[in-house]
Write a protein that holds these residues in place. Structure first.
Motif, mmCIF file in Angstrom:
data_model
loop_
_atom_site.group_PDB
_atom_site.id
_atom_site.type_symbol
_atom_site.label_atom_id
_atom_site.label_comp_id
_atom_site.label_asym_id
_atom_site.label_seq_id
_atom_site.Cartn_x
_atom_site.Cartn_y
_atom_site.Cartn_z
ATOM 1 N N ARG A 16 4.113 -21.870 3.071
ATOM 2 C CA ARG A 16 4.487 -21.370 4.395
ATOM 3 C C ARG A 16 3.529 -21.872 5.465
ATOM 4 O O ARG A 16 3.556 -21.411 6.598
ATOM 5 N N TYR A 18 1.698 -24.456 8.170
ATOM 6 C CA TYR A 18 2.087 -25.487 9.119
ATOM 7 C C TYR A 18 0.891 -26.403 9.382
ATOM 8 O O TYR A 18 -0.250 -25.998 9.268
ATOM 9 N N ARG A 35 6.224 -25.303 18.329
ATOM 10 C CA ARG A 35 5.439 -24.123 18.636
ATOM 11 C C ARG A 35 5.165 -24.076 20.125
ATOM 12 O O ARG A 35 4.736 -25.069 20.714
ATOM 13 N N TRP A 44 7.911 -19.883 17.171
ATOM 14 C CA TRP A 44 8.141 -21.027 16.278
ATOM 15 C C TRP A 44 9.639 -21.297 16.218
ATOM 16 O O TRP A 44 10.431 -20.367 16.086
ATOM 17 N N ASP A 115 -4.248 -20.155 20.378
ATOM 18 C CA ASP A 115 -3.594 -21.416 20.019
ATOM 19 C C ASP A 115 -4.157 -22.587 20.807
ATOM 20 O O ASP A 115 -4.406 -23.669 20.256
ATOM 21 N N ARG A 141 -5.244 -22.215 11.298
ATOM 22 C CA ARG A 141 -3.853 -21.752 11.308
ATOM 23 C C ARG A 141 -3.726 -20.440 10.546
ATOM 24 O O ARG A 141 -2.952 -19.559 10.927
ATOM 25 N N GLN A 142 -4.467 -20.335 9.464
ATOM 26 C CA GLN A 142 -4.456 -19.104 8.686
ATOM 27 C C GLN A 142 -4.981 -17.935 9.522
ATOM 28 O O GLN A 142 -4.425 -16.834 9.503
ATOM 29 N N SER A 144 -4.938 -17.737 12.812
ATOM 30 C CA SER A 144 -4.032 -17.452 13.930
ATOM 31 C C SER A 144 -2.848 -16.606 13.503
ATOM 32 O O SER A 144 -2.223 -15.942 14.335
ATOM 33 N N ARG A 145 -2.530 -16.602 12.206
ATOM 34 C CA ARG A 145 -1.440 -15.731 11.728
ATOM 35 C C ARG A 145 -1.884 -14.276 11.657
ATOM 36 O O ARG A 145 -1.050 -13.366 11.645
ATOM 37 N N ASP A 148 -3.763 -12.712 17.134
ATOM 38 C CA ASP A 148 -3.037 -13.342 18.228
ATOM 39 C C ASP A 148 -3.500 -12.719 19.541
ATOM 40 O O ASP A 148 -2.880 -11.805 20.074
#
Length: 387
Positions: A16, A18, A35, A44, A115, A141-142, A144-145, A148
């Protein structure tokens, strides 16, 4: 007016995760994703396109759509384009006797979104080696999930939440510690100095190879395997450094191998190191070069960089009947230990291994086996005079 940035990403196969897409040819079946931020919310959008160029066209189209939506909040006049004023908010009347402070000017503070900060940070990290840059990208990226919010509003609790998310994925404490450290470094690069978190872990013991293990290993090796793993042993090189090693890096006159950057690859910490080679390895490399048709010292069967050296080592160890965990990194520890026992000082070993910290090098040095003949001879020499 507001600027809307739409970025193209690809979805990693079988996961999963990106990663940022770049102008190059991707395999058939690659899933492209856009994005962007819509009304302040990260969005997304999965595309049904065949290649990167079509994905870029979709990104520009999305930017135009967001621009059209945004123009409803603006008006054109003779002086240019201005934002429509919001109706004034109701304010309590101020008593005439109360002094009113009117600032001479107002300053608008622009907070960088997570981001945007990540994109800028990864661009600055592009000078790192491909493997390091990829690791940074995955970690960011991990994170940012899980988080936020603008960078300046990130707190230690966000790091704690990040740790919880990684533990839910059953990652090791060592991996979690490394990734939290990368996020803390990212925050400091963006001016957030007081948010940190330390994740404790038990250091995995990596031992040196014993002399009898090495002799057994090399006795069962093919000529190609013997040359490759002798190279690891006498240079202390990292796996990536051996994979990218080229004939041009070898000075056959002075017997020196130089670790240096190549187009598309950068050694760790962008270092340049000169490593002395023993005569037997220089001669073996010279013989191999005479029959080589490419630039790589250790190419794969297809003439490309060999990414299966670890697997080849494990297969060799099994063929030799050796039991235990055999890794390429153990050659670096063995190199450091043997050099130190032979009288090479720790600072020189540090430079040859490419360590930025002497403490790291000292952890590589194994103490001498108390049951060895060398240990017995040394203790006799030191204390025999007191008999």
């Amino acid at each position: 007016m507001a600027k809307h940035k739409v970025t193209v990403y690809i979805r990693k196969q079988g996961s999963r995760a990106y990663e940022r897409a770049y102008p190059k040819t991707y395999e058939n079946g690659t899933v492209f994703t856009l994005r962007y931020r819509d009304a302040g919310k990260r969005t997304w959008k999965t595309l049904q396109v065949a290649n990167y160029l079509e994905a870029v066209v979709e990104a520009k189209s999305q930017e135009l759509e967001l621009f059209k939506q945004d123009t409803t909040n603006y008006t054109r006049s003779a002086s240019g384009i201005t934002r429509l004023k919001e109706p004034p908010a109701f304010k309590e009347p101020i008593a005439p006797s109360q002094p009113v402070s009117v600032p001479r000017s107002t300053t608008r503070t622009v907070q960088l979104t997570l981001d945007e900060a990540i994109d800028r940070y990864l661009q600055n990290s592009a000078t790192k080696s491909g493997k390091t840059a990829s690791g940074y990208s995955y970690t960011m990226r991990q994170f940012s999930r899980v988080c936020d919010k603008p960078v300046t509003l990130i707190t230690q609790q966000d790091l704690i939440n990040f740790v919880g998310a990684m533990r839910a994925e059953e990652l090791s404490d060592r991996t979690i510690s490394n990734r939290v450290g990368e996020v803390v470094t990212f925050l400091r690069a963006n001016g957030v100095k007081d948010v940190t978190l330390r994740v404790r872990y038990t250091e995995k013991a990596v031992r040196s190879y014993r002399e009898d293990e090495l002799k057994t290993l090399f006795a069962a090796a093919t000529p190609d395997e013997r040359l490759m793993f002798n190279f690891y042993l006498v240079t202390g090189c990292r796996e990536q450094e051996a994979m990218w090693a080229q004939w041009a890096d070898v000075d056959f006159v002075d017997g020196i191998f130089t670790v240096k950057a190549k187009p598309g690859w950068m050694p760790k910490d962008c270092e340049v190191r000169e490593l002395p080679l023993p005569t037997f390895l220089v001669d073996a490399l010279k013989s191999r070069m005479l029959t080589s048709t490419g630039t790589l010292i250790f190419p794969s069967a297809r003439g490309l960089r060999d990414g299966h050296m670890l697997r080849r080592l494990k297969e060799l160890a099994a063929r030799a009947g050796l039991i235990g965990d055999f890794t390429l990194h153990q050659f670096r520890r063995t190199y450091a230990t043997l050099q130190h026992r032979d009288g090479t000082d720790a600072r020189t070993i540090q430079h040859r291994l490419g360590h930025s910290d002497l403490t790291t090098t000292l952890r590589y040095l194994e103490g001498q086996d108390s049951r060895s003949e060398r240990a017995r001879a040394q203790v006799e020499s030191t204390f025999g005079v007191f008999a």
